[in-house]
Design a protein around this motif. Sequence first.
Motif, PDB file in Angstrom:
ATOM      1  N   SER A  53       0.849  -1.172   0.000  1.00 16.29           N
ATOM      2  CA  SER A  53       0.000   0.000   0.000  1.00 16.29           C
ATOM      3  C   SER A  53       0.895   1.236   0.000  1.00 16.29           C
ATOM      4  CB  SER A  53      -0.890  -0.006   1.244  1.00 16.29           C
ATOM      5  OG  SER A  53      -1.717   1.124   1.249  1.00 16.29           O
ATOM      6  N   LEU A  54       0.795   2.034  -1.054  1.00 18.66           N
ATOM      7  CA  LEU A  54       1.603   3.244  -1.180  1.00 18.66           C
ATOM      8  C   LEU A  54       0.707   4.455  -1.347  1.00 18.66           C
ATOM      9  CD1 LEU A  54       4.284   2.055  -3.767  1.00 18.66           C
ATOM     10  CD2 LEU A  54       4.610   2.357  -1.328  1.00 18.66           C
ATOM     11  N   THR A  55       1.184   5.572  -0.837  1.00 20.39           N
ATOM     12  CA  THR A  55       0.492   6.821  -1.127  1.00 20.39           C
ATOM     13  C   THR A  55       0.904   7.270  -2.513  1.00 20.39           C
ATOM     14  OG1 THR A  55       2.240   8.243  -0.269  1.00 20.39           O
ATOM     15  CG2 THR A  55       0.580   7.465   1.329  1.00 20.39           C
ATOM     16  N   ARG A  56       0.150   8.170  -3.076  1.00 15.20           N
ATOM     17  CA  ARG A  56       0.498   8.718  -4.395  1.00 15.20           C
ATOM     18  C   ARG A  56       1.867   9.378  -4.334  1.00 15.20           C
ATOM     19  NH1 ARG A  56      -0.104  13.136  -7.733  1.00 15.20           N
ATOM     20  NH2 ARG A  56      -0.752  12.627  -9.845  1.00 15.20           N
TER      21      ARG A  56
ATOM     22  N   GLU B 122       4.412   8.619  -2.366  1.00 20.76           N
ATOM     23  CA  GLU B 122       5.442   7.579  -2.318  1.00 20.76           C
ATOM     24  C   GLU B 122       5.650   6.976  -3.703  1.00 20.76           C
ATOM     25  OE1 GLU B 122       4.840   5.928   2.224  1.00 20.76           O
ATOM     26  OE2 GLU B 122       3.472   5.257   0.645  1.00 20.76           O
TER      27      GLU B 122
ATOM     28  N   THR C 268       0.049   7.240 -11.865  1.00 20.39           N
ATOM     29  CA  THR C 268      -0.042   8.598 -11.323  1.00 20.39           C
ATOM     30  C   THR C 268      -0.662   9.564 -12.300  1.00 20.39           C
ATOM     31  OG1 THR C 268       2.192   9.150 -12.069  1.00 20.39           O
ATOM     32  CG2 THR C 268       1.969   8.258  -9.840  1.00 20.39           C
TER      33      THR C 268
END
Length: 126
Positions: free
Chosen positions: A68-71, A73, A122
């Motif tokens: 799980s990554l943030t945008r 990251e 992204t």
Amino acid sequence: MQFDMTVREKEILKLHEEEKLSFRAIGEKYGISSGRASQIFRDADRKRREAYRLEQQKEANKEEIPLSLTRGELIMLEEILQEYTRLCTAGVRHTLAELTRVKEDPRYREAERLAGYFDRLTGENG
């Protein structure tokens, strides 16, 4: 590092492990000292173990993991990959042979592939 064994290394492994010959007997067969036969055996065994380890690592690297990554990251990872590909080509004189060598490097290809993947996720083009 190359892990291909020579015919001689393969034969010495087989003679010592399967046929249970001593290093002295192997040395006599090849006209080398028992110490040299032992050294060749150890080198061949190391190559075999390292090749096995790398094969296991390749298989493990195919496993998908939950991540799980943030945008932010994700964008940072993309920038790291772009910097990596830039650094790969920075010292290249841009002859066809050198560019081909860089572009055939599996790490470079994977970095470019992942950077494209990040672009799609992204919605940015770097």
